[in-house]
Write a protein that holds these residues in place. Structure first.
Motif, PDB file in Angstrom:
ATOM      1  N   GLY A 145       0.867  -1.360   0.068  1.00  9.47           N
ATOM      2  CA  GLY A 145       0.058  -0.080  -0.011  1.00  9.47           C
ATOM      3  C   GLY A 145       0.737   1.267   0.098  1.00  9.47           C
ATOM      4  O   GLY A 145       0.397   2.305   0.276  1.00  9.47           O
ATOM      5  N   ARG A 146       2.018   1.185  -0.391  1.00  5.59           N
ATOM      6  CA  ARG A 146       3.015   2.411  -0.472  1.00  5.59           C
ATOM      7  C   ARG A 146       3.155   3.029  -1.862  1.00  5.59           C
ATOM      8  O   ARG A 146       3.046   2.135  -2.790  1.00  5.59           O
ATOM      9  CB  ARG A 146       4.240   2.087   0.228  1.00  5.59           C
ATOM     10  N   PHE A 147       3.585   4.141  -2.022  1.00  2.00           N
ATOM     11  CA  PHE A 147       3.848   4.601  -3.390  1.00  2.00           C
ATOM     12  C   PHE A 147       5.060   4.148  -4.168  1.00  2.00           C
ATOM     13  O   PHE A 147       5.872   3.759  -3.268  1.00  2.00           O
ATOM     14  CB  PHE A 147       3.910   6.124  -3.363  1.00  2.00           C
ATOM     15  N   VAL A 148       4.841   3.714  -5.179  1.00  2.00           N
ATOM     16  CA  VAL A 148       5.970   3.229  -5.898  1.00  2.00           C
ATOM     17  C   VAL A 148       6.758   4.584  -6.585  1.00  2.00           C
ATOM     18  O   VAL A 148       6.088   5.294  -7.352  1.00  2.00           O
ATOM     19  CB  VAL A 148       5.351   2.369  -7.102  1.00  2.00           C
ATOM     20  N   THR A 149       7.944   4.647  -6.239  1.00  2.00           N
ATOM     21  CA  THR A 149       8.719   6.005  -6.743  1.00  2.00           C
ATOM     22  C   THR A 149       8.972   5.721  -8.158  1.00  2.00           C
ATOM     23  O   THR A 149       9.313   4.700  -8.874  1.00  2.00           O
ATOM     24  CB  THR A 149       9.863   5.857  -5.946  1.00  2.00           C
ATOM     25  N   ASP A 150       8.912   7.052  -9.065  1.00  2.00           N
ATOM     26  CA  ASP A 150       9.086   6.986 -10.242  1.00  2.00           C
ATOM     27  C   ASP A 150      10.572   7.711 -10.545  1.00  2.00           C
ATOM     28  O   ASP A 150      10.969   8.569 -10.343  1.00  2.00           O
ATOM     29  CB  ASP A 150       8.409   7.821 -10.854  1.00  2.00           C
ATOM     30  N   LYS A 151      11.753   6.689 -10.534  1.00  2.00           N
ATOM     31  CA  LYS A 151      12.927   7.021 -10.671  1.00  2.00           C
ATOM     32  C   LYS A 151      13.368   7.929 -11.834  1.00  2.00           C
ATOM     33  O   LYS A 151      14.345   8.420 -12.036  1.00  2.00           O
ATOM     34  CB  LYS A 151      13.848   5.493 -10.577  1.00  2.00           C
ATOM     35  N   THR A 152      12.561   7.936 -12.824  1.00  2.00           N
ATOM     36  CA  THR A 152      12.777   8.771 -13.959  1.00  2.00           C
ATOM     37  C   THR A 152      12.643  10.037 -13.819  1.00  2.00           C
ATOM     38  O   THR A 152      13.137  11.065 -14.494  1.00  2.00           O
ATOM     39  CB  THR A 152      12.076   8.145 -15.283  1.00  2.00           C
ATOM     40  N   GLN A 153      12.154  10.577 -12.811  1.00  2.00           N
ATOM     41  CA  GLN A 153      11.714  12.030 -12.424  1.00  2.00           C
ATOM     42  C   GLN A 153      12.654  12.584 -11.614  1.00  2.00           C
ATOM     43  O   GLN A 153      13.133  11.782 -10.605  1.00  2.00           O
ATOM     44  CB  GLN A 153      10.327  12.034 -12.040  1.00  2.00           C
ATOM     45  N   PRO A 154      12.863  13.874 -11.857  1.00  2.00           N
ATOM     46  CA  PRO A 154      14.125  14.465 -10.969  1.00  2.00           C
ATOM     47  C   PRO A 154      13.272  14.651  -9.544  1.00  2.00           C
ATOM     48  O   PRO A 154      12.123  14.764  -9.369  1.00  2.00           O
ATOM     49  CB  PRO A 154      14.432  15.933 -11.694  1.00  2.00           C
ATOM     50  N   ARG A 155      14.108  14.786  -8.388  1.00  2.08           N
ATOM     51  CA  ARG A 155      13.840  15.076  -7.180  1.00  2.08           C
ATOM     52  C   ARG A 155      13.357  16.702  -7.337  1.00  2.08           C
ATOM     53  O   ARG A 155      14.091  17.574  -7.808  1.00  2.08           O
ATOM     54  CB  ARG A 155      14.709  14.898  -6.495  1.00  2.08           C
ATOM     55  N   GLN A 156      12.190  16.934  -6.702  1.00  2.03           N
ATOM     56  CA  GLN A 156      11.604  18.117  -6.535  1.00  2.03           C
ATOM     57  C   GLN A 156      11.857  18.631  -5.064  1.00  2.03           C
ATOM     58  O   GLN A 156      11.628  17.996  -4.012  1.00  2.03           O
ATOM     59  CB  GLN A 156       9.960  18.462  -7.071  1.00  2.03           C
ATOM     60  N   LEU A 157      11.914  20.057  -5.146  1.00  2.00           N
ATOM     61  CA  LEU A 157      12.133  20.561  -3.635  1.00  2.00           C
ATOM     62  C   LEU A 157      10.688  20.849  -2.976  1.00  2.00           C
ATOM     63  O   LEU A 157       9.626  21.449  -3.800  1.00  2.00           O
ATOM     64  CB  LEU A 157      12.585  22.055  -3.687  1.00  2.00           C
ATOM     65  N   ALA A 158      10.449  20.360  -1.993  1.00  2.00           N
ATOM     66  CA  ALA A 158       9.245  20.506  -1.083  1.00  2.00           C
ATOM     67  C   ALA A 158       9.319  21.874  -0.077  1.00  2.00           C
ATOM     68  O   ALA A 158       8.278  22.147   0.208  1.00  2.00           O
ATOM     69  CB  ALA A 158       8.934  19.258  -0.394  1.00  2.00           C
ATOM     70  N   PHE A 159      10.689  21.829   0.411  1.00  2.00           N
ATOM     71  CA  PHE A 159      10.919  23.088   1.186  1.00  2.00           C
ATOM     72  C   PHE A 159      12.420  23.488   0.974  1.00  2.00           C
ATOM     73  O   PHE A 159      13.291  22.524   0.859  1.00  2.00           O
ATOM     74  CB  PHE A 159      10.725  22.605   2.622  1.00  2.00           C
ATOM     75  N   ASP A 160      12.695  24.831   0.773  1.00  2.00           N
ATOM     76  CA  ASP A 160      14.255  25.289   0.499  1.00  2.00           C
ATOM     77  C   ASP A 160      14.225  26.833   1.067  1.00  2.00           C
ATOM     78  O   ASP A 160      13.253  27.675   0.954  1.00  2.00           O
ATOM     79  CB  ASP A 160      14.132  25.776  -0.969  1.00  2.00           C
ATOM     80  N   THR A 161      15.076  26.627   2.194  1.00  2.00           N
ATOM     81  CA  THR A 161      15.215  28.189   2.930  1.00  2.00           C
ATOM     82  C   THR A 161      16.689  28.236   3.207  1.00  2.00           C
ATOM     83  O   THR A 161      17.281  27.225   3.295  1.00  2.00           O
ATOM     84  CB  THR A 161      14.356  28.273   4.160  1.00  2.00           C
ATOM     85  N   ASP A 162      17.139  29.530   3.229  1.00  4.47           N
ATOM     86  CA  ASP A 162      18.611  29.702   3.625  1.00  4.47           C
ATOM     87  C   ASP A 162      18.588  31.260   3.962  1.00  4.47           C
ATOM     88  O   ASP A 162      17.927  31.929   3.102  1.00  4.47           O
ATOM     89  CB  ASP A 162      19.489  29.390   2.295  1.00  4.47           C
ATOM     90  N   GLY A 163      19.351  31.508   4.854  1.00  2.00           N
ATOM     91  CA  GLY A 163      19.553  33.032   5.309  1.00  2.00           C
ATOM     92  C   GLY A 163      19.880  32.969   6.629  1.00  2.00           C
ATOM     93  O   GLY A 163      19.756  32.180   7.516  1.00  2.00           O
ATOM     94  N   LEU A 164      19.509  34.364   7.232  1.00  2.00           N
ATOM     95  CA  LEU A 164      19.762  34.711   8.710  1.00  2.00           C
ATOM     96  C   LEU A 164      18.815  33.945   9.580  1.00  2.00           C
ATOM     97  O   LEU A 164      17.659  33.963   9.049  1.00  2.00           O
ATOM     98  CB  LEU A 164      19.826  36.218   8.882  1.00  2.00           C
ATOM     99  N   ILE A 165      19.158  33.743  10.436  1.00  2.00           N
ATOM    100  CA  ILE A 165      18.297  32.970  11.678  1.00  2.00           C
ATOM    101  C   ILE A 165      18.747  33.898  13.103  1.00  2.00           C
ATOM    102  O   ILE A 165      19.643  33.975  13.084  1.00  2.00           O
ATOM    103  CB  ILE A 165      18.205  31.555  11.875  1.00  2.00           C
ATOM    104  N   TRP A 166      17.819  33.922  13.952  1.00  2.00           N
ATOM    105  CA  TRP A 166      17.876  34.788  15.182  1.00  2.00           C
ATOM    106  C   TRP A 166      16.805  34.220  16.118  1.00  2.00           C
ATOM    107  O   TRP A 166      15.883  33.747  15.994  1.00  2.00           O
ATOM    108  CB  TRP A 166      17.992  36.297  15.203  1.00  2.00           C
ATOM    109  N   ASP A 167      17.241  34.339  17.426  1.00  2.00           N
ATOM    110  CA  ASP A 167      16.362  34.555  18.461  1.00  2.00           C
ATOM    111  C   ASP A 167      16.615  34.854  19.939  1.00  2.00           C
ATOM    112  O   ASP A 167      17.808  35.533  20.078  1.00  2.00           O
ATOM    113  CB  ASP A 167      16.004  32.787  18.776  1.00  2.00           C
ATOM    114  N   ALA A 168      15.792  35.164  20.624  1.00  2.00           N
ATOM    115  CA  ALA A 168      16.114  36.211  21.924  1.00  2.00           C
ATOM    116  C   ALA A 168      15.199  35.718  22.924  1.00  2.00           C
ATOM    117  O   ALA A 168      14.234  34.914  22.487  1.00  2.00           O
ATOM    118  CB  ALA A 168      15.988  37.540  21.597  1.00  2.00           C
ATOM    119  N   GLY A 169      15.645  35.232  24.020  1.00  2.00           N
ATOM    120  CA  GLY A 169      14.801  35.056  25.268  1.00  2.00           C
ATOM    121  C   GLY A 169      15.407  35.146  26.563  1.00  2.00           C
ATOM    122  O   GLY A 169      16.124  36.244  26.668  1.00  2.00           O
ATOM    123  N   VAL A 170      14.785  34.633  27.601  1.00  2.00           N
ATOM    124  CA  VAL A 170      15.124  34.919  28.931  1.00  2.00           C
ATOM    125  C   VAL A 170      15.251  33.502  29.705  1.00  2.00           C
ATOM    126  O   VAL A 170      14.373  32.474  29.315  1.00  2.00           O
ATOM    127  CB  VAL A 170      14.234  35.746  29.706  1.00  2.00           C
TER     128      VAL A 170
END
Length: 570
Positions: free
Chosen positions: A314-339
């Motif tokens: 009951g699992r998906f069969v992967t199509d190996k002929t297709q390229p991998r697509q991005l589901a999430f892509d982020t890069d850059g500054l991160i920050w946090d502050a707290g106590v």
């Protein structure tokens, strides 16, 4: 003058505790805040409670040396009946072998429970079945500051959105779940610097017995198969003293490869943090850095009608002929502050707000120990996760000493564990065996205590998953789907005398499936057990349980069960 000195000493100690705790879990900046038991009180809060440490020793004042290994054999009779649908009354003969272990030495700590069970079908049965269940967590100190840590879980779950419900072989959508992690950690003070580093390898596998039937609201083909994940991190910092503030520089890398749709998670980060004491019990926290995260997957194979193809499980069969697509892509500054607020060694509170994943995040933890026998933990988490990485992190966040409890009827491991240094619930990870990567937010609270002859534990929480699927994928309709879980687990035990005891447990789970037209799932159960030593190492056990399972508009069950048996411990 003495008052000023005490204030200064407490202020410096507060910052030192913060940095010591941060050094031991620097990897939490990367992935440890992505699930329960990460920013939830766990290793970080344990570090704060134990005081400054360089990883070279565990306080012997808090524990006595203990080596308890108890193998056992068990035989029993089980009766089970569906009280709502007029189902048959099923009976089984149960044969089991297992071992429980609790080891505490100067250089090692291990808590484990392993069990093999075979059921012989009798009246109304669906055939003989076997199950292996267990949970383990351990740490071995190889050299000063250098530890090898690991953990493992084997349990029974469901292959659909009803995951987490207790189930024994032969049930609809049943599956065996195995997860293991291991790796070295290093934490030591070198000169005036706190140095930390570590690596963790994790593997998770779901083996489906009965393929996922077409159940309303359950995405066809989305059941998890297997994955491997790697996490590496390092940090160096300095406590206040030479400078009026503490600082730390850290970095990390994480990768996961999942078999389903050839998914890949890859991310890295680098950041700098400062800790600024502003009073004897309060410090300000701040950090800034850079991160790069990519999540990708291939499309499932399509048939002639444009419908995704699924395999025999009951699992998906992967199509190996297709390229991998991005589901999430982020890069850059991160920050946090707290106590950080720490009015005493028994109480600590941390709260943070920041910017990651292109969004605002909130994390925090609270720990309170009013006495040696009572522990309250609350954790708020927000991060990126998956079924495999979530289980590895959940296991790594468990303490190395806890009291594993089992369902008195089917012998399965209970989802929450409690120990002297706290505990954790794996209920969110087991709530749905989805193969899709997701953004994970939630809150978890645990309370454990002993009073007289009573001992008890309570775990409660909320968990949200927002699924991440490529916008151009043939299953893009699942992108942004939010699944929500609410859970409560309770356990209590009382020693009646030197030879007998009572045990009680109960749970309530609610899974809100966010897929279009989805069916929500509710499950609940209560059980009671009585144990009495009959002769030397021979113990008699009797249990009764009532469990309800409701999948809106599809499947409703009310199962009554009873068990009587004998156990011989070696």
């Amino acid at each position: 003058m003495r008052t000023s000195f005490v204030t200064l000493r407490r202020t410096t100690a507060l910052a030192a505790l913060l940095l010591a705790g941060t050094a031991t879990v620097a990897h939490a900046q990367w992935s440890g805040d992505a699930g329960p038991g990460s920013d939830a009180p766990g290793a970080a809060d344990a570090a704060a409670q134990d005081g400054p440490r360089d990883g070279s020793r565990r306080s012997e004042d808090r524990r006595q040396r203990k080596i308890e290994v108890s193998p056992y054999l068990e035989v029993g009779q089980i009766l089970s009946a569906d009280l709502k649908n007029g189902g048959d009354v099923l009976t089984y003969t149960m044969l089991a072998a297992g071992v429980d272990a609790a080891i505490v030495t100067r250089r090692a700590e291990v808590a484990a429970s392993l069990r093999y069970e075979h059921r012989i079908s009798e009246a109304g049965g669906q055939g003989d079945s076997d199950a292996i269940s267990g949970i383990a967590r351990g740490r071995i100190e190889v050299a000063q500051g250098f530890n090898i840590e690991g953990g493992a879980l084997a349990t029974r779950t469901r292959a659909d959105g009803g995951g987490g419900a207790n189930i024994f072989g032969g049930g609809t959508n049943s599956a065996d779940l195995y997860s293991v992690y291991a790796g070295p950690t290093f934490a030591r003070r070198i000169g005036n610097l706190d140095v930390g580093a570590g690596y963790r390898f994790g593997y998770t596998k779901v083996d489906i017995d009965t393929p996922n039937v077409v159940t309303p609201g359950i995405p066809r083909g989305s059941s998890f198969d297997s994955s491997t994940n790697h996490v590496a991190w390092a940090s160096v910092g300095q406590r206040p003293g030479e400078l009026p503030f503490g600082w730390q520089v850290s970095g990390g890398y994480e990768r996961e490869d999942a078999s389903q749709l050839d998914q890949r998670f890859e991310g890295k980060y680098a950041r700098a943090d400062v800790t600024v004491p502003i009073g004897p019990t309060v410090a300000l926290l701040g950090g800034v850095g850079y991160e790069d995260i990519e999540i990708g997957q291939r499309d499932p194979l399509l048939d002639a009608n444009g419908v995704p193809v699924v395999d025999s499980n009951g699992r998906f069969v992967t199509d190996k002929t297709q390229p991998r697509q991005l589901a999430f892509d982020t890069d850059g500054l991160i920050w946090d502050a707290g106590v950080m607020w720490r009015p005493s060694r028994r109480t600590s509170l941390t709260a943070r707000v920041g910017r990651r994943y292109g969004d605002t995040i909130y994390t925090g933890s609270f720990a309170y120990r009013p006495d040696h026998a009572t522990m309250l933990q609350v954790g708020v988490y927000d991060g990126m996760s998956s079924f495999g990485r979530g289980l590895s992190r959940g296991l790594a966040a468990l303490p190395t000493q806890f009291d594993p409890t089992r369902n008195p009827i089917d012998g399965s491991i209970d989802p929450c564990v409690f120990g002297q240094d706290g505990g954790g619930c794996l209920t969110p990870q087991l709530g749905s065996t989805t193969a899709i990567q997701y953004r994970n937010r939630g809150v978890q609270a645990l309370l454990s205590s002993r009073y007289g002859r009573w001992s008890y534990g309570v775990g409660i929480g909320y968990d949200q998953r927002r699924l991440l699927v490529p916008a151009t994928s043939v299953i893009a309709a699942l992108d942004g789907t939010k699944d929500e879980s609410y859970y409560l687990f309770m356990t209590a035990a009382r020693e009646l005398d030197a030879d007998s005891s009572l045990g009680f447990s109960g749970f309530v789970n609610y899974f809100d499936n966010g897929a279009p037209g989805a069916a929500d799932v509710q499950s609940a159960g209560i059980s009671a057990s009585y144990s009495r030593r009959l002769w030397r190492n021979l113990t008699g056990n009797a249990s009764a349980a009532l469990n309800a399972f409701d999948q809106d508009g599809f499947n409703n069950q009310l199962i009554g069960s009873a068990f009587v048996g004998l156990r011989y411990a070696f």
